[in-house]
Design an enzyme around this catalytic site. Structure first.
Site, PDB file in Angstrom:
ATOM      1  N   GLU A  17      -2.897  -4.355   9.268  1.00 54.01           N
ATOM      2  CA  GLU A  17      -1.825  -4.334   8.267  1.00 54.01           C
ATOM      3  C   GLU A  17      -0.486  -4.276   8.996  1.00 54.01           C
ATOM      4  O   GLU A  17      -0.350  -3.593  10.013  1.00 54.01           O
ATOM      5  CB  GLU A  17      -2.004  -3.091   7.384  1.00 54.01           C
ATOM      6  CG  GLU A  17      -0.913  -2.874   6.354  1.00 54.01           C
ATOM      7  CD  GLU A  17      -1.036  -1.525   5.650  1.00 54.01           C
ATOM      8  OE1 GLU A  17      -0.636  -1.432   4.481  1.00 54.01           O
ATOM      9  OE2 GLU A  17      -1.532  -0.563   6.286  1.00 54.01           O
ATOM     10  N   LYS A  37      -2.705  -6.621  -1.423  1.00 56.53           N
ATOM     11  CA  LYS A  37      -3.148  -5.227  -1.572  1.00 56.53           C
ATOM     12  C   LYS A  37      -3.012  -4.780  -3.026  1.00 56.53           C
ATOM     13  O   LYS A  37      -1.956  -4.925  -3.636  1.00 56.53           O
ATOM     14  CB  LYS A  37      -2.308  -4.341  -0.660  1.00 56.53           C
ATOM     15  CG  LYS A  37      -2.765  -2.889  -0.579  1.00 56.53           C
ATOM     16  CD  LYS A  37      -1.941  -2.137   0.465  1.00 56.53           C
ATOM     17  CE  LYS A  37      -2.391  -0.708   0.624  1.00 56.53           C
ATOM     18  NZ  LYS A  37      -1.581   0.022   1.638  1.00 56.53           N
ATOM     19  N   CYS A  97      -5.856  -0.381   4.361  1.00 56.04           N
ATOM     20  CA  CYS A  97      -5.388   0.983   4.623  1.00 56.04           C
ATOM     21  C   CYS A  97      -5.733   1.958   3.501  1.00 56.04           C
ATOM     22  O   CYS A  97      -6.883   2.349   3.330  1.00 56.04           O
ATOM     23  CB  CYS A  97      -3.884   0.936   4.897  1.00 56.04           C
ATOM     24  SG  CYS A  97      -3.219   2.424   5.686  1.00 56.04           S
TER      25      CYS A  97
END
Length: 512
Positions: A277, A337, A387
């Site tokens: 990321e 995301k 994440c």
């Protein structure tokens, strides 16, 4: 003679009695022990002991007292666990967040106190703890599952239960063991109590042992040689993004270095490459230099790359994405995301919180994605969770559908040398077992890792060290029971706990 004694009597009136003092101490000590059970310490077995102390503290108390003991238990756990949240922004983030989450745990303490004297009390208490975790995972601001019982058990015997019922089943088993131990201590005056408490302790452990053969590791969809690139960042702190070009250059150079090793025959050739990321916070769709650099890396490594990029050129706003970059073709697919981090990627109540900290201005205004995406990369079908997303059961479950491999691109650089990255790595291990998939973790600054479907880490990097991990991992298409059941185990456990709570409240009112 009376007057001099009056202040002493008054002071004693405000001091807790011996029983209350012991319960207060047990609550705080239990929370601290629970924290100590979490990675990077391999002390998973402390968790049942921690919940034993909570059970001792709240047993036979009213809901109000249970609330207080639960709050202290939560503080003892969360204040050290979430210390990383205030590493660069100070107490304004760390302590309020810990306090808010502790209040959520206090609700669990209150509920457990109410059912503690029921027959099979440890069972109802464990069910209610699962209900409390389900609540914390959803509210406020989308929830914070961080600190779930299951996320402290990646190296323990209970983790095998993830393949059957996910994180709720692990949480139920660990807390049932702990509350059973408390019942054994408190109620061991009768043979019945011995039997019930003994079962509460033994059954979760036996079930965990029996579940291990059900944890699949065979490569029933083939194998793939994967590379996880950790390029590192120029410096620690919140402002590492100010050197965005340096971060991109570092990941390109680490990939080119691996390509040179492959050419020299000193490293195996990867069939797919995972970048972290934020490995390109320069939008490659509109920046020719970034586009050219990434294309060169893909060409030299001769494999598709999943590039973590901040894309600002697409309406309706900036997005945290993973871009599938094919050699000779460029970007061919994109994942956005879905579960954004509040107070980081988004800022709820921005104008309100701005009164308390100037760092609110650093929070992003990202737009969330709406669906999971599977990247076809070489022989693998790669599901992605970026994440923070790995903490959310439903988000990861959706990503695994149709995937034979799971990738977790992450960026923990803003949390320095704290334990945060190890806490997240433990979640990755639990997800591997839960979904029966090998997991590739690519971090900007560490820890990057290769995780087998049984949760075992075969390779990992250090913190803030450039590295490239290359490994052949099993690809699996089999769905676990946890995948097939979805959130039904959690629903069933929560409903059972709430029914027990309702019964206990009704019984108390009837006997008044």
């Amino acid at each position: 003679m009376t007057e001099p004694n009056t202040p002493t009597v008054s002071r004693r009136r405000w001091l807790p009695g011996r029983d209350t003092a012991l319960r207060l101490a047990a609550s705080v000590a239990g929370g601290v022990l629970w924290y100590l059970s979490f990675p990077p310490r391999p002390l998973w077995w402390l968790a049942p002991i921690a919940f034993c102390l909570l059970g001792l503290a709240v047993y036979g108390r009213r809901a109000r007292a249970g609330f207080g003991y639960g709050f202290l238990y939560g503080l003892g756990f969360l204040v050290p666990l979430l210390h990383w949240t205030g590493l660069y922004v100070g107490l304004v983030a760390w302590l309020p967040l810990s306090g808010l989450e502790a209040l959520m745990m206090a609700l669990g303490g209150a509920a457990i106190a109410v059912v503690s004297t029921l027959r099979a009390g440890p069972l109802w208490a464990a069910l209610l703890w699962v209900a409390d975790e389900a609540l914390r995972a959803r509210v406020p601001f989308g929830g914070l599952p961080w600190g779930k019982v299951a996320f402290g058990q990646p190296d323990g015997i209970y983790v095998s239960l993830a393949a059957l019922g996910g994180t709720p089943l692990i949480g139920f088993a660990v807390t049932l063991t702990g509350f059973g131990l408390a019942a054994l201590i408190l109620q061991a005056r009768t043979r019945v109590a011995y039997v019930g408490a003994g079962l509460a302790i033994a059954l979760p452990i036996a079930a965990s042992a029996a579940a291990w053969p059900l944890v699949g590791t065979d490569p029933n969809a083939g194998t793939a040689t994967v590379a996880a690139i950790q390029g590192n960042v120029p410096r620690l702190g919140l402002d590492f993004n100010s050197q965005r070009r340096a971060v991109l250059d570092d990941h390109v150079q680490e990939t080119l270095r691996l390509a040179a090793q492959v050419t020299a025959g000193t490293a195996p050739a990867p069939q797919l490459v995972i970048w972290p990321e934020n490995s390109s916070d320069i939008d490659p769709y509109v920046n020719p230099d970034a586009y050219a650099e990434i294309s060169q890396a893909a060409t030299d490594i001769k494999a598709p790359i999943s590039v973590g990029a901040v894309v600002s050129s697409q309406a309706p706003g900036p997005k945290n994405t993973a871009i599938l970059w094919e050699p000779g073709q460029g970007p061919v697919a994109q994942y956005v995301k879905r579960q954004l981090q509040p107070f980081g990627e988004t800022m709820p109540w921005r104008s309100f919180f701005a009164h308390f900290s100037p760092d609110v201005a650093r929070a992003g205004n990202f737009v969330a994605g709406t669906k999971p995406v599977v990247f076809p990369m070489g022989p693998a079908k790669v599901g992605l969770d970026t994440c923070y997303e790995v903490a959310f059961d439903d988000v990861v479950r959706a990503s695994v559908t149709g995937a034979t491999l799971l990738a977790i691109p992450t960026n923990n650089a803003t949390f320095g040398l704290s334990e945060m990255t190890y806490q997240q790595l433990a979640m990755d291990q639990e997800r591997a077992v839960e979904h029966g998939r090998a997991v590739v973790v690519a971090a900007t600054s560490g820890v990057s890792a290769i995780i087998q479907p049984d949760g075992h880490i075969t390779q990992e990097t250090g913190l803030f060290t450039p590295a490239a991990l290359v490994a052949t991992v099993p690809l699996r298409s089999t769905t676990t029971l946890a995948d097939r059941l979805g959130d039904w185990p959690e629903r069933a456990l929560v409903v059972a706990g709430l029914l027990a709570l309702a019964f206990s409240i009704t019984r108390r009112r009837t006997h008044r």
